[in-house]
Design an enzyme around this catalytic site. Structure first.
Site, PDB file in Angstrom:
ATOM      1  N   ASP A  29       0.714  -1.092  -0.086  1.00  0.00           N
ATOM      2  CA  ASP A  29       0.050  -0.058   0.048  1.00  0.00           C
ATOM      3  C   ASP A  29       1.036   1.329  -0.058  1.00  0.00           C
ATOM      4  O   ASP A  29       1.954   1.173   0.867  1.00  0.00           O
ATOM      5  CB  ASP A  29      -1.092   0.083   1.157  1.00  0.00           C
ATOM      6  CG  ASP A  29      -2.059   0.878   1.059  1.00  0.00           C
ATOM      7  OD1 ASP A  29      -3.187   0.576   1.249  1.00  0.00           O
ATOM      8  OD2 ASP A  29      -1.488   2.108   1.052  1.00  0.00           O
ATOM      9  N   ILE A  30       0.634   2.166  -0.881  1.00  0.00           N
ATOM     10  CA  ILE A  30       1.515   3.503  -1.035  1.00  0.00           C
ATOM     11  C   ILE A  30       1.189   4.309   0.199  1.00  0.00           C
ATOM     12  O   ILE A  30       2.234   5.233   0.374  1.00  0.00           O
ATOM     13  CB  ILE A  30       1.193   3.947  -2.368  1.00  0.00           C
ATOM     14  CG1 ILE A  30       2.448   4.801  -2.909  1.00  0.00           C
ATOM     15  CG2 ILE A  30      -0.158   4.694  -2.387  1.00  0.00           C
ATOM     16  CD1 ILE A  30       3.479   3.947  -3.243  1.00  0.00           C
ATOM     17  N   HIS A  93     -10.059  -5.387  -2.578  1.00  0.00           N
ATOM     18  CA  HIS A  93      -8.872  -5.571  -2.210  1.00  0.00           C
ATOM     19  C   HIS A  93      -8.546  -6.019  -0.615  1.00  0.00           C
ATOM     20  O   HIS A  93      -9.511  -5.506   0.141  1.00  0.00           O
ATOM     21  CB  HIS A  93      -7.891  -4.497  -2.304  1.00  0.00           C
ATOM     22  CG  HIS A  93      -8.292  -3.063  -1.940  1.00  0.00           C
ATOM     23  ND1 HIS A  93      -9.522  -2.696  -2.718  1.00  0.00           N
ATOM     24  CD2 HIS A  93      -8.215  -2.448  -0.966  1.00  0.00           C
ATOM     25  CE1 HIS A  93      -9.784  -1.328  -2.231  1.00  0.00           C
ATOM     26  NE2 HIS A  93      -8.838  -1.336  -0.987  1.00  0.00           N
ATOM     27  N   HIS A  95      -6.720  -5.701   2.901  1.00  0.00           N
ATOM     28  CA  HIS A  95      -5.513  -4.949   3.520  1.00  0.00           C
ATOM     29  C   HIS A  95      -4.897  -6.122   4.347  1.00  0.00           C
ATOM     30  O   HIS A  95      -5.557  -6.679   5.387  1.00  0.00           O
ATOM     31  CB  HIS A  95      -5.989  -3.815   4.343  1.00  0.00           C
ATOM     32  CG  HIS A  95      -6.543  -2.672   3.629  1.00  0.00           C
ATOM     33  ND1 HIS A  95      -5.982  -1.683   3.353  1.00  0.00           N
ATOM     34  CD2 HIS A  95      -7.766  -2.534   2.967  1.00  0.00           C
ATOM     35  CE1 HIS A  95      -6.725  -0.728   2.554  1.00  0.00           C
ATOM     36  NE2 HIS A  95      -7.774  -1.340   2.231  1.00  0.00           N
TER      37      HIS A  95
HETATM   38  P1  5GP Z   1      -9.691   1.351   0.504  1.00  0.00           P
HETATM   39  O1  5GP Z   1     -10.539   1.474  -0.784  1.00  0.00           O
HETATM   40  O2  5GP Z   1      -9.859  -0.037   1.153  1.00  0.00           O
HETATM   41  O3  5GP Z   1     -10.402   2.524   1.530  1.00  0.00           O
HETATM   42  O4  5GP Z   1      -8.420   1.939   0.405  1.00  0.00           O
HETATM   43  C1  5GP Z   1      -7.521   1.765  -0.789  1.00  0.00           C
HETATM   44  C2  5GP Z   1      -5.987   1.861  -0.355  1.00  0.00           C
HETATM   45  O5  5GP Z   1      -5.457   1.586  -1.514  1.00  0.00           O
HETATM   46  C3  5GP Z   1      -5.536   2.869   0.508  1.00  0.00           C
HETATM   47  O6  5GP Z   1      -5.184   2.212   1.708  1.00  0.00           O
HETATM   48  C4  5GP Z   1      -4.260   3.512  -0.432  1.00  0.00           C
HETATM   49  O7  5GP Z   1      -3.421   4.005   0.090  1.00  0.00           O
HETATM   50  C5  5GP Z   1      -4.147   2.452  -1.616  1.00  0.00           C
HETATM   51  N1  5GP Z   1      -4.020   3.224  -2.780  1.00  0.00           N
HETATM   52  C6  5GP Z   1      -4.803   3.854  -3.524  1.00  0.00           C
HETATM   53  N2  5GP Z   1      -4.124   4.101  -4.845  1.00  0.00           N
HETATM   54  C7  5GP Z   1      -2.865   3.415  -4.624  1.00  0.00           C
HETATM   55  C8  5GP Z   1      -1.966   3.215  -5.689  1.00  0.00           C
HETATM   56  O8  5GP Z   1      -1.817   3.929  -6.766  1.00  0.00           O
HETATM   57  N3  5GP Z   1      -0.791   2.299  -5.376  1.00  0.00           N
HETATM   58  C9  5GP Z   1      -0.903   1.662  -4.091  1.00  0.00           C
HETATM   59  N4  5GP Z   1       0.232   0.833  -3.861  1.00  0.00           N
HETATM   60  N5  5GP Z   1      -1.938   1.808  -3.154  1.00  0.00           N
HETATM   61  C10 5GP Z   1      -2.886   2.683  -3.431  1.00  0.00           C
END
Ligand code: 5GP
Length: 130
Positions: A29-30, A93, A95
């Site tokens: 995660d970035i 996804h 985590h």
């Molecule tokens: P959620 O959709 O579960 O709320 O969170 C999405 C997750 O994807 C976040 O923790 C965010 O940091 C990660 N994320 C979003 N865009 C990118 C990206 O371009 N690259 C990476 N490696 N992680 C990402």
């Protein structure tokens, strides 16, 4: 339009890759809750976890378990926690988050990491998947 995760899986956007099999892909995660925070993503683009067909769901969980065990071996932590949120990226996804305390599970606390740190920890996790 493909999701940001499909673009990562296809190599159109860079990532710190951890693992890949026929159906799933894992990368750091970035914007991590903790160092080693990893996302496991099915290659099939589905928005919601509960909409995955059962076979894809089971394969994602089996893949996530394998990656989670490698994180637990590579990253000093109390344990690896698992969350599915999806409020930001509409592509399923999992985590996998190294937990030191409840703070790491909240998505409020974020770790700053340099590109070198990302590379290093990705390599350490990958080493336990060989
Ligand atoms: P959620 O959709 O579960 O709320 O969170 C999405 C997750 O994807 C976040 O923790 C965010 O940091 C990660 N994320 C979003 N865009 C990118 C990206 O371009 N690259 C990476 N490696 N992680 C990402």
């Amino acid at each position: 339009m493909p999701s940001i995760f499909t673009k990562i899986i296809n190599g159109d956007i860079p990532c710190y890759k951890i693992a890949e099999d026929e159906d799933n892909f894992a990368f750091l995660d970035i914007n991590p809750n903790a160092k080693g925070h990893t996302l496991c993503v099915p290659k099939k683009e589905v928005d919601r976890l509960m909409d995955l067909d059962e076979a894809s769901y089971m394969k994602l969980m089996t893949f996530s378990r394998k990656v989670g065990k490698a994180i637990e071996a590579a990253v000093p932590c109390n344990r690896v926690g698992m969350s599915v949120i999806g409020l930001e990226v509409p592509h399923v996804h999992v985590h996998l988050i190294p937990l030191h305390s409840m703070k790491n599970a909240t998505f409020q606390h974020k770790e700053k990491m340099s590109p070198e740190e990302f590379e290093k920890i990705a390599g350490q996790i990958r080493a336990y998947l060989k």
